[in-house]
Design a protein around this motif. Structure first.
Motif, short mmCIF file in Angstrom:
data_model
loop_
_atom_site.label_atom_id
_atom_site.label_comp_id
_atom_site.label_asym_id
_atom_site.label_seq_id
_atom_site.Cartn_x
_atom_site.Cartn_y
_atom_site.Cartn_z
N GLY A 127 44.07 35.31 42.57
CA GLY A 127 44.13 36.51 41.73
C GLY A 127 42.87 36.72 40.92
O GLY A 127 42.37 37.84 40.79
N LEU A 128 42.33 35.63 40.37
CA LEU A 128 41.08 35.73 39.61
C LEU A 128 39.94 36.19 40.51
O LEU A 128 39.11 37.03 40.12
N TRP A 129 39.90 35.65 41.71
CA TRP A 129 38.86 36.03 42.67
C TRP A 129 38.96 37.51 43.03
O TRP A 129 37.96 38.24 43.00
N LEU A 130 40.16 37.98 43.35
CA LEU A 130 40.34 39.39 43.69
C LEU A 130 40.02 40.30 42.50
O LEU A 130 39.46 41.38 42.68
N LEU A 131 40.38 39.86 41.30
CA LEU A 131 40.09 40.66 40.11
C LEU A 131 38.58 40.81 39.90
O LEU A 131 38.08 41.91 39.64
N LEU A 132 37.84 39.72 40.05
CA LEU A 132 36.39 39.78 39.88
C LEU A 132 35.74 40.61 40.99
O LEU A 132 34.79 41.36 40.73
N MET A 133 36.25 40.49 42.21
CA MET A 133 35.71 41.31 43.30
C MET A 133 35.95 42.78 43.03
O MET A 133 35.06 43.62 43.24
N GLY A 134 37.16 43.12 42.58
CA GLY A 134 37.46 44.51 42.27
C GLY A 134 36.62 45.05 41.13
O GLY A 134 36.14 46.19 41.17
N THR A 135 36.42 44.23 40.10
CA THR A 135 35.60 44.65 38.96
C THR A 135 34.17 44.90 39.38
O THR A 135 33.56 45.91 39.00
N ASP A 136 33.61 44.00 40.18
CA ASP A 136 32.24 44.19 40.66
C ASP A 136 32.13 45.42 41.56
O ASP A 136 31.14 46.15 41.53
N GLY A 137 33.15 45.63 42.39
CA GLY A 137 33.13 46.80 43.26
C GLY A 137 33.15 48.10 42.48
O GLY A 137 32.40 49.04 42.78
N LEU A 138 34.00 48.18 41.45
CA LEU A 138 34.05 49.38 40.62
C LEU A 138 32.75 49.58 39.85
O LEU A 138 32.26 50.71 39.72
N ARG A 139 32.19 48.48 39.33
CA ARG A 139 30.94 48.59 38.59
C ARG A 139 29.82 49.12 39.49
O ARG A 139 29.05 50.00 39.10
N LEU A 163 27.99 52.70 38.96
CA LEU A 163 26.55 52.64 38.74
C LEU A 163 25.82 53.49 39.76
O LEU A 163 24.89 54.24 39.43
N HIS A 164 26.24 53.40 41.02
CA HIS A 164 25.62 54.21 42.06
C HIS A 164 25.87 55.69 41.81
O HIS A 164 24.97 56.52 41.97
N ARG A 165 27.09 56.03 41.39
CA ARG A 165 27.40 57.43 41.13
C ARG A 165 26.61 57.97 39.94
O ARG A 165 26.12 59.10 39.96
N ASN A 166 26.45 57.14 38.90
CA ASN A 166 25.69 57.59 37.73
C ASN A 166 24.22 57.79 38.07
O ASN A 166 23.57 58.69 37.54
#
Length: 262
Positions: free
Chosen positions: A206-218, A222-225
């Motif tokens: 769960g921690l791994w998936l959470l960090l992957m999701g957070t990095d993906g959203l960031r 960032l790319h959109r901005n």
């Protein structure tokens, strides 16, 4: 280290020896498996295989993957944290793989013609996962490291390394359950030990998936901005203007380029 010790203790109590000198089940065992001392050796190998593989796929490999997503500034995460953890896990996995092949060949006779064409899914998936990790992951990791040192960018090697690792870890989790099912639940594998094992898997996963999701959203925002900070405007022709530059004005360097001295 504490997680590895906890996992090994949990798995060590998971595989209990049977009350008889012979193992439970209908497996065709080699002659040595019918003797008390030989079965003790088989039981120790089975416990070692289960403990090591559980530590590798539930603790070490996920921790190595998690390290890539931690916000550690000023630390060479890949070379100082990620690579050492994964190399340790790879070495332990190869040792446990050897134990598994030895049991499948000499104790359980899974590879003999007398056993027929039926080979348990645990053995097939285990060989697929371990072989893929041994062949693909070190090569892709080193090629990406060389590419990054030259260009400072990601390459196709990085994506192959990343997604192969993710898929193999998940398959390893699935295969651990198949392995426990193969030896017998609840005759050999105790329910409380399974609960401890899979709770730890759920926490780290769960921690791994959470960090992957957070990095993906960031990365997405960032790319959109970055894209949204540019506008197309007409200034002596179509130009891509960055926000913050007044309409109708041109940066000095660009003005020198557009109005050269005659």
């Amino acid at each position: 280290m504490a997680l590895a010790i906890f996992t090994s203790m949990a798995i060590a109590t998971t595989l209990e020896p049977g009350s008889d000198a012979q193992p439970a089940g209908d497996h065709a065992f080699d002659k040595r498996a019918y003797f008390q001392d030989s079965y003790k050796i088989f039981h120790r190998k089975r416990n070692a295989h289960a403990c090591i593989m559980s530590i590798v796929f539930i603790v070490l490999f996920p921790l190595g993957a998690i390290s890539q997503h931690l916000p550690l500034k000023g630390v060479r995460v890949t070379s100082r944290i990620h690579a050492p953890i994964q190399i340790l896990g790879l070495a332990m996995m190869i040792g446990a793989m050897g134990l598994g092949i030895d049991m499948a060949k000499n104790d359980l006779n899974y590879f003999s013609s007398a056993h027929g064409s039926h080979v348990p899914a645990h053995v097939v998936i285990g060989l697929l996962v371990t072989s893929s990790i041994i062949v693909i992951q070190p090569a892709m990791g080193m090629l990406q490291h060389r590419h990054f040192k030259k260009t400072g960018e990601k390459s196709v090697f990085a994506y192959v390394h990343r997604w192969t690792g993710r898929v193999m870890i998940v398959l390893g989790w699935i295969n651990s359950g198949l392995g426990f099912q193969l030896v017998g639940i609840p005759q050999v594998v105790k329910a409380h030990s399974l609960v401890r094992n899979f709770v730890l898997m759920g926490v780290l996963g769960g921690l791994w998936l959470l960090l992957m999701g957070t990095d993906g959203l960031r990365s997405h925002f960032l790319h959109r901005n970055r894209l949204s900070s540019y506008r197309v405007q007409w200034n002596r022709g179509l130009r891509l203007r960055k926000d913050g530059v007044a309409d109708g004005s041109v940066e000095p360097s660009k003005e020198e380029q557009t109005n050269p001295r005659i």
